[in-house]
Write a protein that holds these residues in place. Structure first.
Motif, PDB file in Angstrom:
ATOM      1  N   GLN A  19       0.834  -1.206   0.000  1.00  0.00           N
ATOM      2  CA  GLN A  19       0.000   0.000   0.000  1.00  0.00           C
ATOM      3  C   GLN A  19       0.871   1.259   0.000  1.00  0.00           C
ATOM      4  OE1 GLN A  19      -2.298  -1.242   3.506  1.00  0.00           O
ATOM      5  NE2 GLN A  19      -4.152  -0.862   2.318  1.00  0.00           N
ATOM      6  N   ALA A  23       1.034   4.152  -3.050  1.00  0.00           N
ATOM      7  CA  ALA A  23       0.794   5.571  -2.798  1.00  0.00           C
ATOM      8  C   ALA A  23       1.915   6.453  -3.331  1.00  0.00           C
ATOM      9  CB  ALA A  23       0.624   5.812  -1.298  1.00  0.00           C
ATOM     10  N   THR A  25       2.705   7.109  -6.478  1.00  0.00           N
ATOM     11  CA  THR A  25       2.503   7.747  -7.782  1.00  0.00           C
ATOM     12  C   THR A  25       2.965   9.198  -7.710  1.00  0.00           C
ATOM     13  OG1 THR A  25       0.645   6.317  -8.369  1.00  0.00           O
ATOM     14  CG2 THR A  25       0.777   8.450  -9.477  1.00  0.00           C
ATOM     15  N   SER A 332      -1.516  14.283   1.875  1.00  0.00           N
ATOM     16  CA  SER A 332      -1.988  13.713   0.615  1.00  0.00           C
ATOM     17  C   SER A 332      -0.817  13.470  -0.322  1.00  0.00           C
ATOM     18  CB  SER A 332      -3.008  14.639  -0.055  1.00  0.00           C
ATOM     19  OG  SER A 332      -2.449  15.907  -0.313  1.00  0.00           O
ATOM     20  N   THR A 333      -1.041  12.588  -1.298  1.00  0.00           N
ATOM     21  CA  THR A 333      -0.016  12.263  -2.283  1.00  0.00           C
ATOM     22  C   THR A 333       0.182  13.443  -3.235  1.00  0.00           C
ATOM     23  OG1 THR A 333      -1.640  11.297  -3.789  1.00  0.00           O
ATOM     24  CG2 THR A 333      -0.640   9.830  -2.155  1.00  0.00           C
ATOM     25  N   GLU A 353      -4.504  11.951  -3.470  1.00  0.00           N
ATOM     26  CA  GLU A 353      -5.278  11.019  -2.650  1.00  0.00           C
ATOM     27  C   GLU A 353      -4.819  11.049  -1.196  1.00  0.00           C
ATOM     28  OE1 GLU A 353      -3.694  10.012  -5.447  1.00  0.00           O
ATOM     29  OE2 GLU A 353      -5.345   9.706  -6.858  1.00  0.00           O
ATOM     30  N   PRO A 355      -4.052   8.330   1.329  1.00  0.00           N
ATOM     31  CA  PRO A 355      -3.913   6.876   1.487  1.00  0.00           C
ATOM     32  C   PRO A 355      -4.289   6.389   2.879  1.00  0.00           C
ATOM     33  CG  PRO A 355      -1.963   7.850   0.477  1.00  0.00           C
ATOM     34  CD  PRO A 355      -2.774   8.982   1.010  1.00  0.00           C
ATOM     35  N   ALA A 410       4.952   8.051   1.922  1.00  0.00           N
ATOM     36  CA  ALA A 410       4.366   6.772   2.338  1.00  0.00           C
ATOM     37  C   ALA A 410       5.368   5.910   3.095  1.00  0.00           C
ATOM     38  CB  ALA A 410       3.844   6.024   1.116  1.00  0.00           C
TER      39      ALA A 410
END
Length: 617
Positions: A19, A23, A25, A332-333, A353, A355, A410
């Motif tokens: 996961q 995350a 990206t 957030s990403t 996003e 995550p 992440a």
């Protein structure tokens, strides 16, 4: 000295390594062009980069066909992998490093170039693509500035003879061409020159001039830009920070700017952290206490803030309605953002996003702590859970002339979710704190960065935030070198991880690529004159002083830190009975990109530390 107070975020039910990798990206660069906004997206699931187009009111659309990935390898670190024209885009294909032309509405790409040359730092010119070209022949690597025709790929050499070129840009009327260049042994963050050419009636260029950077004072120049009326500006650190300067009839003049860096160190091509508008107005991002700000400057006493709650801004561009940027925040990403120029309202186009639930995310807290009689900087992330004095993982960024940022990472959240606090350091020598701070690393690599890594453990333990007896250190590339030095020369950490890290600087100097070919001379000294200094700071020669467990991760295709360095260090520890573990990935280069490998490395490192802690109970 700031007071650090940790809040304890809730622990999520699960946040796996897979996961965490999913995350990751990210976006490399964006451009405004006919018909909308175009941006380059990297997805770890398949380690490919693709161009997407967004038009106001429509959903983003991927333009890159299967079988292509948009990424340059010029200078090994790439950047500037695509540019736009009236009805086309040109991109660098990762597999062969050649230029391809593609219609803006999609369609099949057509090769513009063929052969062994690499291209990067692409910019649109009048009927041509401006690019930095790299050739490898008989052991020699050469760079030049070229223009590539859009029809048959005709090649015109614009400038050659310097060791390095970057950031070509053409004025709106096509009459002037500007770029950055520098000579060995300089680096792009130590001393560069800004040069120009003028277009002639026959379409060629002449009247070569160095317009900045040739004086007695060393300065680093980056990101040249032309205004719509033909004036030339750039970022210069001659006053201690990378700030905007503009060409005038009397010479160069500094624009009104905050006393802060308006750009990071230019490791990659096509950086864009400022954009001149009209008069003295410009859009820019800079760093305050390590946090990014985005503002419109020059029209009021105080810049108009467009930060919208985000903490890092890259790849700025604009049109008549929006300011665009690749942004990141602490929760957030990374995202592609459009900010309305009138209302300051923000629209997320891609990414962004969450995550994890917001209440489960550990937030960065800036820290300024004493080290070596000076002040070092970084960010502290509290552990999730109830442990008031948790174990600590110290993150050392690569570079070493680079930086960490207060954004959602992440990997950091992976650790905090497992009860570890994290200290992410901008040790002395890092970017984003001015030229003087950056130069603290001059001939001091392996000393001041290591001091800062060790000092933060004592500082956080004194604050009651961590258990100083349960500290680990990790880093990739040059961060791996700092990690190994800390483990060899200090007794602070219980263990550590080196990800494609340097264990033998002299061996690195013999095989590393041209871009960093003289970097070690600046970081440590002349290998012959300062041979004893190298010996004193080479972890491989002092492996017998490492008494704690170490885990290694290495790509087999790495051209920066070759795999044999890691194998030698691993064997030196194992031969003495020190707990050491090595993981080698056949298809990875310098910095891992494949999702399965990224997840495996993250999970293996955590299990390694957990075993160390469990064994000591």
């Amino acid at each position: 000295m700031n007071e650090t107070r940790a809040s304890s975020p809730r622990r999520a039910e699960s946040f796996s390594a897979a996961q965490a990798v999913a995350a990751a990206t990210d976006f490399a660069e964006l451009r405004v062009g006919p018909g909308g906004l175009y941006y380059n997206e990297f997805r770890p699931q398949d380690a490919r980069c693709r161009i997407w187009r967004w038009r106001d009111g429509d959903k983003p659309r991927c333009l890159t066909p299967e079988g292509f990935s948009v990424r340059s390898r010029v200078y090994e670190y790439g950047g500037g992998a695509f540019c736009l024209g009236p009805d086309w885009l040109v991109f660098v294909n990762e597999a062969d490093q050649q230029l391809y032309r593609q219609p803006l509405d999609g369609g099949e790409p057509v090769a513009l170039t063929r052969g062994e040359r690499r291209y990067g730092d692409l910019r649109q010119g009048r009927g041509v693509v401006l690019a930095v070209e790299e050739t490898h022949a008989e052991g020699a690597v050469e760079h030049r500035l070229v223009a590539i025709g859009l029809e048959g790929g005709e090649r015109l050499v614009l400038a050659e003879g310097a060791d390095f070129y970057a950031a070509p840009v053409q004025s709106a009327d096509g009459e002037r061409l500007a770029w950055i260049e520098w000579q060995r042994p300089q680096q792009p963050w130590t001393r560069t020159r800004l040069c120009t050419l003028r277009r002639q009636a026959d379409g060629g260029y002449s009247d070569l001039r160095c317009v900045a950077g040739d004086g007695a004072q060393a300065e680093s120049l980056q990101q040249p830009r032309f205004t719509t009326d033909g004036r030339l500006g750039c970022l210069s650190d001659r006053n201690g920070y990378w700030q905007p300067w503009m060409e005038t009839a009397e010479g160069w003049a500094a624009l009104p700017a905050m006393p802060a860096d308006h750009a990071p160190a230019p490791w990659q091509g096509s950086g864009s952290t400022w954009a001149p508008l009209d008069g003295e107005r410009y859009l820019a991002t800079w760093f305050e206490d390590g946090f990014g700000r985005l503002s419109l400057c020059g029209e009021e006493d105080r810049p108009r803030d467009f930060s919208c709650g985000y903490t890092r801004f890259r790849s700025l561009d604009l049109d008549t309605r929006y300011f665009y940027a690749i942004v990141a925040s602490s929760i957030s990403t990374p995202a592609v953002l459009a900010i309305d120029r009138q209302t300051c309202s923000a629209q997320v186009i891609a990414g962004g996003e969450l995550p994890l639930p917001a209440e489960c995310i550990s937030r960065p807290q800036p820290i300024h702590y004493p080290s070596g009689g000076e002040t070092a900087h970084g960010f502290f992330y509290p552990a999730c859970g109830e442990d008031s004095r948790p174990p600590l993982v110290v993150f050392i960024h690569g570079g070493p002339t680079s930086a960490c940022y207060p954004v959602f990472d992440a990997r950091i959240q992976y650790w905090t979710q497992r009860g570890f606090a994290v200290a992410d350091l901008n040790y002395r020598g890092s970017s984003n704190h001015g030229r003087a701070y950056r130069e603290k690393l001059h001939e001091q690599w392996g000393v001041v960065d290591v001091e800062d890594a060790c000092a933060v453990v004592g500082y956080l333990a004194e604050q009651g935030l961590v258990d100083g007896g349960k500290a680990f250190i990790r880093g990739g590339s040059s961060g791996g070198y700092t990690t190994l030095c800390a483990l060899a020369f200090h007794k602070v950490f219980r263990g550590g991880a080196s990800l494609y890290g340097v264990s033998d600087p002299l061996a690195l100097g013999r095989v590393t690529h041209k871009f960093e070919g003289d970097y070690l001379d600046w970081l440590i000294g002349n290998p012959e004159r300062d041979a004893e200094r190298y010996r004193a700071r080479t972890p491989l020669l002092h492996a017998e002083r490492i008494e704690v467990p170490v885990i290694f991760f290495q790509g087999e295709l790495d051209a920066v830190v070759v795999p044999q360095q890691t194998r030698d260090m691993l064997q030196a520890l194992k031969s003495r009975g020190v707990q050491a573990e090595g993981h080698f990935y056949p298809q990875e280069r310098h910095g891992f990109r494949q999702a399965a490998n990224l997840a495996h490395a993250l999970d293996a490192e955590w299990r390694f530390y957990r075993h160390i802690l469990n064994a000591s109970r």
